[in-house]
Scaffold this active site. Sequence first.
Site, PDB file in Angstrom:
ATOM      1  N   GLY A   1       0.848  -1.194   0.000  1.00 34.51           N
ATOM      2  CA  GLY A   1       0.000   0.000   0.000  1.00 34.51           C
ATOM      3  C   GLY A   1       0.882   1.241   0.000  1.00 34.51           C
ATOM      4  N   LEU A   2       0.232   2.358  -0.211  1.00 33.95           N
ATOM      5  CA  LEU A   2       0.955   3.641  -0.250  1.00 33.95           C
ATOM      6  C   LEU A   2       1.619   3.940   1.089  1.00 33.95           C
ATOM      7  CD1 LEU A   2      -1.782   5.843  -1.981  1.00 33.95           C
ATOM      8  CD2 LEU A   2       0.418   5.163  -2.998  1.00 33.95           C
ATOM      9  N   SER A   3       2.592   4.817   1.070  1.00 33.83           N
ATOM     10  CA  SER A   3       3.180   5.306   2.318  1.00 33.83           C
ATOM     11  C   SER A   3       2.067   5.980   3.135  1.00 33.83           C
ATOM     12  CB  SER A   3       4.292   6.308   1.994  1.00 33.83           C
ATOM     13  OG  SER A   3       4.766   6.895   3.174  1.00 33.83           O
ATOM     14  N   GLY A   4       1.959   5.611   4.382  1.00 35.54           N
ATOM     15  CA  GLY A   4       0.919   6.186   5.239  1.00 35.54           C
ATOM     16  C   GLY A   4      -0.426   5.516   5.119  1.00 35.54           C
ATOM     17  N   SER A   5      -0.505   4.440   4.334  1.00 36.18           N
ATOM     18  CA  SER A   5      -1.805   3.773   4.169  1.00 36.18           C
ATOM     19  C   SER A   5      -2.229   3.035   5.436  1.00 36.18           C
ATOM     20  CB  SER A   5      -1.766   2.808   2.972  1.00 36.18           C
ATOM     21  OG  SER A   5      -0.743   1.844   3.156  1.00 36.18           O
ATOM     22  N   GLY A   6      -1.236   2.588   6.236  1.00 34.70           N
ATOM     23  CA  GLY A   6      -1.563   1.847   7.463  1.00 34.70           C
ATOM     24  C   GLY A   6      -0.917   0.477   7.533  1.00 34.70           C
TER      25      GLY A   6
ATOM     26  N   SER B   1       2.173  -0.580   8.414  1.00 31.39           N
ATOM     27  CA  SER B   1       2.936  -0.882   9.638  1.00 31.39           C
ATOM     28  C   SER B   1       2.009  -0.969  10.854  1.00 31.39           C
ATOM     29  CB  SER B   1       3.979   0.188   9.925  1.00 31.39           C
ATOM     30  OG  SER B   1       4.593   0.596   8.751  1.00 31.39           O
TER      31      SER B   1
ATOM     32  N   SER C   1       5.961  -1.939  -2.052  1.00 27.54           N
ATOM     33  CA  SER C   1       5.934  -2.886  -3.181  1.00 27.54           C
ATOM     34  C   SER C   1       4.957  -2.409  -4.253  1.00 27.54           C
ATOM     35  CB  SER C   1       5.623  -4.309  -2.709  1.00 27.54           C
ATOM     36  OG  SER C   1       4.734  -4.373  -1.625  1.00 27.54           O
TER      37      SER C   1
END
Length: 195
Positions: free
Chosen positions: A32-37, A39, A106
Amino acid sequence: MSENITIHHYDLTREKRNNRNQHKSFVLWFTGLSGSGKSTIANKVEAALFEKNKQVYSLDGDNIRSGINKGLGFTKADRYENLRRIAEVAKLFVDAGNITVAAFVSPTYKDRDLVKNIIGEKDFIEVFVDTSLEECERRDVKGLYKKARAGEIKNFTGIEAPYDAPKNPDIHIKTEEKTVDQAVEEILNHINTLI
Ligand SMILES: Nc1ncnc2c1ncn2[C@@H]1O[C@H](COP(=O)(O)OS(=O)(=O)O)[C@@H](OP(=O)(O)O)[C@H]1O
Ligand SMILES: Nc1ncnc2c1ncn2[C@@H]1O[C@H](COP(=O)(O)OP(=O)(O)O)[C@@H](O)[C@H]1O
């Protein structure tokens, strides 16, 4: 060179490890995008599995990029090499009996096809953390979108570099419609028969 390499077969197999752990080993691959959730959700899934006494290990983006993949950047080629090595490492963790949690942007079909082929389709569970670019940018957890918009970060995913949304993920989490706890529950339900 490679023709002189002989593969040794060890008596202690993955099956023996899986039997002792009493669960299968596989990869939960978050994209997913950076900041999508990625982690946030991956972290809670790992904790929940650990609480259930499962053998689980997370491959963390920061550790990987400051360790084994130090020196790789964010060009297409560097991301591909980053993900190739991570997939090889994930495969080893699966062989060692772990439920392996991997959370990496990815971004392209090509990247994720590579990862799936290295790990092996039957051990690869794709989790699409689906959050709109607008929402990721609103969250801007690390302040990176602001920098990317200001031209201070090149090739930022979603801004200057592509993100191919998975067409047929195993698990599809829409974070704008679900809480983190609901997402974790959905993932645990999906892997219920494996653990
Ligand atoms: N150009 C650019 N594009 C995307 N992301 C960037 C970039 N530069 C730095 N970062 C930070 O690096 C994290 C993504 O690293 P990954 O290894 O997951 O990326 S990739 O899978 O190789 O594309 C990503 O972390 P997450 O926010 O956790 O996704 C960012 O914090
Ligand atoms: N439903 C949700 N699922 C996941 N994260 C959420 C959700 N709602 C809000 N957030 C917030 O979004 C941010 C996601 O950041 P992070 O997990 O670091 O993303 P990533 O690892 O994809 O870059 C966190 O601050 C998290 O608290």
